[in-house]
Design a protein around this motif. Structure first.
Motif, PDB file in Angstrom:
ATOM      1  N   SER A  24      39.715  49.242  47.479  1.00  0.00           N
ATOM      2  CA  SER A  24      40.545  49.929  46.484  1.00  0.00           C
ATOM      3  C   SER A  24      41.926  49.444  46.625  1.00  0.00           C
ATOM      4  CB  SER A  24      40.507  51.444  46.825  1.00  0.00           C
ATOM      5  OG  SER A  24      39.238  51.706  46.369  1.00  0.00           O
ATOM      6  N   ALA A  25      42.377  49.425  48.228  1.00  0.00           N
ATOM      7  CA  ALA A  25      43.854  48.829  48.206  1.00  0.00           C
ATOM      8  C   ALA A  25      44.054  47.258  47.728  1.00  0.00           C
ATOM      9  CB  ALA A  25      44.172  48.965  49.873  1.00  0.00           C
ATOM     10  N   TRP A  26      42.909  46.625  48.021  1.00  0.00           N
ATOM     11  CA  TRP A  26      42.898  45.301  47.227  1.00  0.00           C
ATOM     12  C   TRP A  26      43.086  45.298  45.952  1.00  0.00           C
ATOM     13  CZ3 TRP A  26      37.976  41.582  48.318  1.00  0.00           C
ATOM     14  CH2 TRP A  26      38.409  40.127  47.731  1.00  0.00           C
ATOM     15  N   LEU A  27      42.407  45.923  45.360  1.00  0.00           N
ATOM     16  CA  LEU A  27      42.767  46.257  43.715  1.00  0.00           C
ATOM     17  C   LEU A  27      43.880  46.457  43.583  1.00  0.00           C
ATOM     18  CD1 LEU A  27      39.043  47.623  42.967  1.00  0.00           C
ATOM     19  CD2 LEU A  27      39.974  45.532  42.026  1.00  0.00           C
ATOM     20  N   ALA A  28      44.425  47.644  44.158  1.00  0.00           N
ATOM     21  CA  ALA A  28      45.763  48.133  43.730  1.00  0.00           C
ATOM     22  C   ALA A  28      46.856  47.008  43.932  1.00  0.00           C
ATOM     23  CB  ALA A  28      45.962  49.224  44.499  1.00  0.00           C
ATOM     24  N   GLU A  29      46.785  46.289  44.978  1.00  0.00           N
ATOM     25  CA  GLU A  29      47.744  45.188  45.201  1.00  0.00           C
ATOM     26  C   GLU A  29      47.669  43.952  44.296  1.00  0.00           C
ATOM     27  OE1 GLU A  29      50.548  43.581  47.111  1.00  0.00           O
ATOM     28  OE2 GLU A  29      49.864  45.491  47.727  1.00  0.00           O
ATOM     29  N   THR A  30      46.267  43.526  43.874  1.00  0.00           N
ATOM     30  CA  THR A  30      46.160  42.526  43.099  1.00  0.00           C
ATOM     31  C   THR A  30      46.657  42.951  41.624  1.00  0.00           C
ATOM     32  OG1 THR A  30      44.108  41.970  44.123  1.00  0.00           O
ATOM     33  CG2 THR A  30      44.391  41.106  42.107  1.00  0.00           C
ATOM     34  N   GLU A  31      46.294  44.177  41.305  1.00  0.00           N
ATOM     35  CA  GLU A  31      46.837  44.716  39.817  1.00  0.00           C
ATOM     36  C   GLU A  31      48.344  44.709  39.866  1.00  0.00           C
ATOM     37  OE1 GLU A  31      44.763  48.531  39.327  1.00  0.00           O
ATOM     38  OE2 GLU A  31      43.056  47.355  38.214  1.00  0.00           O
ATOM     39  N   ASP A  32      49.045  45.241  40.916  1.00  0.00           N
ATOM     40  CA  ASP A  32      50.432  45.132  41.150  1.00  0.00           C
ATOM     41  C   ASP A  32      51.123  43.703  40.966  1.00  0.00           C
ATOM     42  OD1 ASP A  32      50.476  47.680  41.367  1.00  0.00           O
ATOM     43  OD2 ASP A  32      50.799  47.974  43.361  1.00  0.00           O
ATOM     44  N   LEU A  33      50.312  42.865  41.535  1.00  0.00           N
ATOM     45  CA  LEU A  33      50.795  41.553  41.594  1.00  0.00           C
ATOM     46  C   LEU A  33      50.778  40.702  40.296  1.00  0.00           C
ATOM     47  CD1 LEU A  33      49.482  39.959  44.897  1.00  0.00           C
ATOM     48  CD2 LEU A  33      51.734  40.362  44.350  1.00  0.00           C
ATOM     49  N   LEU A  34      49.437  41.080  39.435  1.00  0.00           N
ATOM     50  CA  LEU A  34      49.631  40.445  38.043  1.00  0.00           C
ATOM     51  C   LEU A  34      50.387  41.276  37.089  1.00  0.00           C
ATOM     52  CD1 LEU A  34      45.665  40.377  37.940  1.00  0.00           C
ATOM     53  CD2 LEU A  34      46.988  38.466  38.286  1.00  0.00           C
ATOM     54  N   ASN A  35      50.763  42.348  37.340  1.00  0.00           N
ATOM     55  CA  ASN A  35      51.552  43.036  36.456  1.00  0.00           C
ATOM     56  C   ASN A  35      53.128  42.592  36.601  1.00  0.00           C
ATOM     57  OD1 ASN A  35      49.808  44.788  35.128  1.00  0.00           O
ATOM     58  ND2 ASN A  35      50.057  46.429  36.592  1.00  0.00           N
ATOM     59  N   VAL A  36      53.282  42.537  37.953  1.00  0.00           N
ATOM     60  CA  VAL A  36      54.863  41.735  38.239  1.00  0.00           C
ATOM     61  C   VAL A  36      54.975  40.427  37.548  1.00  0.00           C
ATOM     62  CG1 VAL A  36      56.182  40.464  40.007  1.00  0.00           C
ATOM     63  CG2 VAL A  36      55.253  43.027  40.323  1.00  0.00           C
ATOM     64  N   VAL A  37      53.793  39.383  37.749  1.00  0.00           N
ATOM     65  CA  VAL A  37      53.740  38.261  36.914  1.00  0.00           C
ATOM     66  C   VAL A  37      53.700  38.404  35.543  1.00  0.00           C
ATOM     67  CG1 VAL A  37      52.408  35.880  36.728  1.00  0.00           C
ATOM     68  CG2 VAL A  37      52.840  37.287  39.025  1.00  0.00           C
ATOM     69  N   GLU A  38      52.954  39.277  34.916  1.00  0.00           N
ATOM     70  CA  GLU A  38      53.411  39.455  33.287  1.00  0.00           C
ATOM     71  C   GLU A  38      54.449  39.917  32.889  1.00  0.00           C
ATOM     72  OE1 GLU A  38      49.951  41.687  32.170  1.00  0.00           O
ATOM     73  OE2 GLU A  38      48.338  40.152  32.727  1.00  0.00           O
ATOM     74  N   GLN A  39      55.229  40.660  33.643  1.00  0.00           N
ATOM     75  CA  GLN A  39      56.448  41.153  33.331  1.00  0.00           C
ATOM     76  C   GLN A  39      57.536  40.281  33.542  1.00  0.00           C
ATOM     77  OE1 GLN A  39      56.632  44.807  35.849  1.00  0.00           O
ATOM     78  NE2 GLN A  39      55.494  45.724  34.488  1.00  0.00           N
ATOM     79  N   HIS A  40      57.343  39.322  34.349  1.00  0.00           N
ATOM     80  CA  HIS A  40      58.311  38.277  34.622  1.00  0.00           C
ATOM     81  C   HIS A  40      58.241  37.381  33.653  1.00  0.00           C
ATOM     82  CE1 HIS A  40      60.879  35.347  36.736  1.00  0.00           C
ATOM     83  NE2 HIS A  40      59.781  34.318  36.517  1.00  0.00           N
ATOM     84  N   GLN A  41      56.972  36.947  33.381  1.00  0.00           N
ATOM     85  CA  GLN A  41      56.776  35.911  32.208  1.00  0.00           C
ATOM     86  C   GLN A  41      57.104  36.449  31.002  1.00  0.00           C
ATOM     87  OE1 GLN A  41      52.582  34.934  32.818  1.00  0.00           O
ATOM     88  NE2 GLN A  41      53.078  33.375  34.401  1.00  0.00           N
ATOM     89  N   GLU A  42      57.008  37.923  30.598  1.00  0.00           N
ATOM     90  CA  GLU A  42      57.600  38.294  29.263  1.00  0.00           C
ATOM     91  C   GLU A  42      59.043  38.297  29.221  1.00  0.00           C
ATOM     92  OE1 GLU A  42      55.506  42.043  29.100  1.00  0.00           O
ATOM     93  OE2 GLU A  42      53.650  41.529  28.894  1.00  0.00           O
ATOM     94  N   ALA A  43      59.597  38.490  30.257  1.00  0.00           N
ATOM     95  CA  ALA A  43      60.968  38.613  30.292  1.00  0.00           C
ATOM     96  C   ALA A  43      61.798  36.917  30.111  1.00  0.00           C
ATOM     97  CB  ALA A  43      61.469  39.258  31.747  1.00  0.00           C
ATOM     98  N   GLU A  44      60.908  35.921  30.436  1.00  0.00           N
ATOM     99  CA  GLU A  44      61.280  34.747  30.266  1.00  0.00           C
ATOM    100  C   GLU A  44      61.738  34.334  28.796  1.00  0.00           C
ATOM    101  OE1 GLU A  44      58.655  32.026  32.306  1.00  0.00           O
ATOM    102  OE2 GLU A  44      59.290  32.539  34.325  1.00  0.00           O
TER     103      GLU A  44
END
Length: 174
Positions: free
Chosen positions: A146-166
């Motif tokens: 569960s922790a692994w999933l939460a961390e992975t989802e957080d990382l993917l959301n950060v990358v997506e938000q960063h790419q949307e801001a570019e």
């Protein structure tokens, strides 16, 4: 024109050139572009509409190929967010499968213990101690997944938000 280039390489280059704008394009549009570009090359008159797709169809299935079939007969270049999402979704799905398996294992162990041993053994019996150990360890596994999933989802959301801001830079050449 590079004389060593194969017909498949030529077709793939045309495929990339058409899709470089990031928009969805029809198969026929890509084929027509390649036919126009083939004028004056060794490939002039050698492109066949029915076999044209063979030059890039197996590449579409490779995860590092940044182009995709949107639907039958339509193709598009994947954006960085789409690529990250596709890879991220595959990773998440695999971890979710592990989590589901761990939960199922824990439930089956509980059922077996309840059905076969719980009513015949006291809490101090070796079977009860082993079951408690299995249950604790499976609980730890579920927590870790569960922790692994939460961390992975957080990382993917950060990358997506960063790419949307570019800002969009525009198409680049193959």
């Amino acid at each position: 024109m590079n004389k060593i280039m194969t017909k498949a390489d030529f077709i793939r280059n045309c495929f990339c050139a058409v899709l470089e704008d990031g928009k969805i394009h029809r198969y026929r549009e890509i084929y027509d572009y390649a036919c126009t570009k083939s004028v004056g090359t060794p490939f002039e008159g050698q492109l066949d509409l029915r076999n044209f797709i063979l030059a890039f169809s197996n590449r579409l299935e490779q995860p590092d190929f940044p182009y995709m079939r949107v639907r039958f007969g339509y193709y598009q270049k994947m954006t960085p967010a789409m690529i990250c999402g596709a890879v991220g979704d595959q990773q998440l799905n695999r971890v979710y499968e592990l989590l589901d398996a761990a939960i199922t294992l824990q439930q089956k162990a509980r059922d077996v213990y309840t059905d076969e041993f719980a009513h015949t053994n006291d809490d101090g019996a070796p079977v009860s101690q082993i079951y408690e150990s299995v249950y604790r360890k499976s609980d730890e596994l579920i927590d870790c997944l569960s922790a692994w999933l939460a961390e992975t989802e957080d990382l993917l959301n950060v990358v997506e938000q960063h790419q949307e801001a570019e800002p969009e830079i525009g198409p680049q050449l193959c």
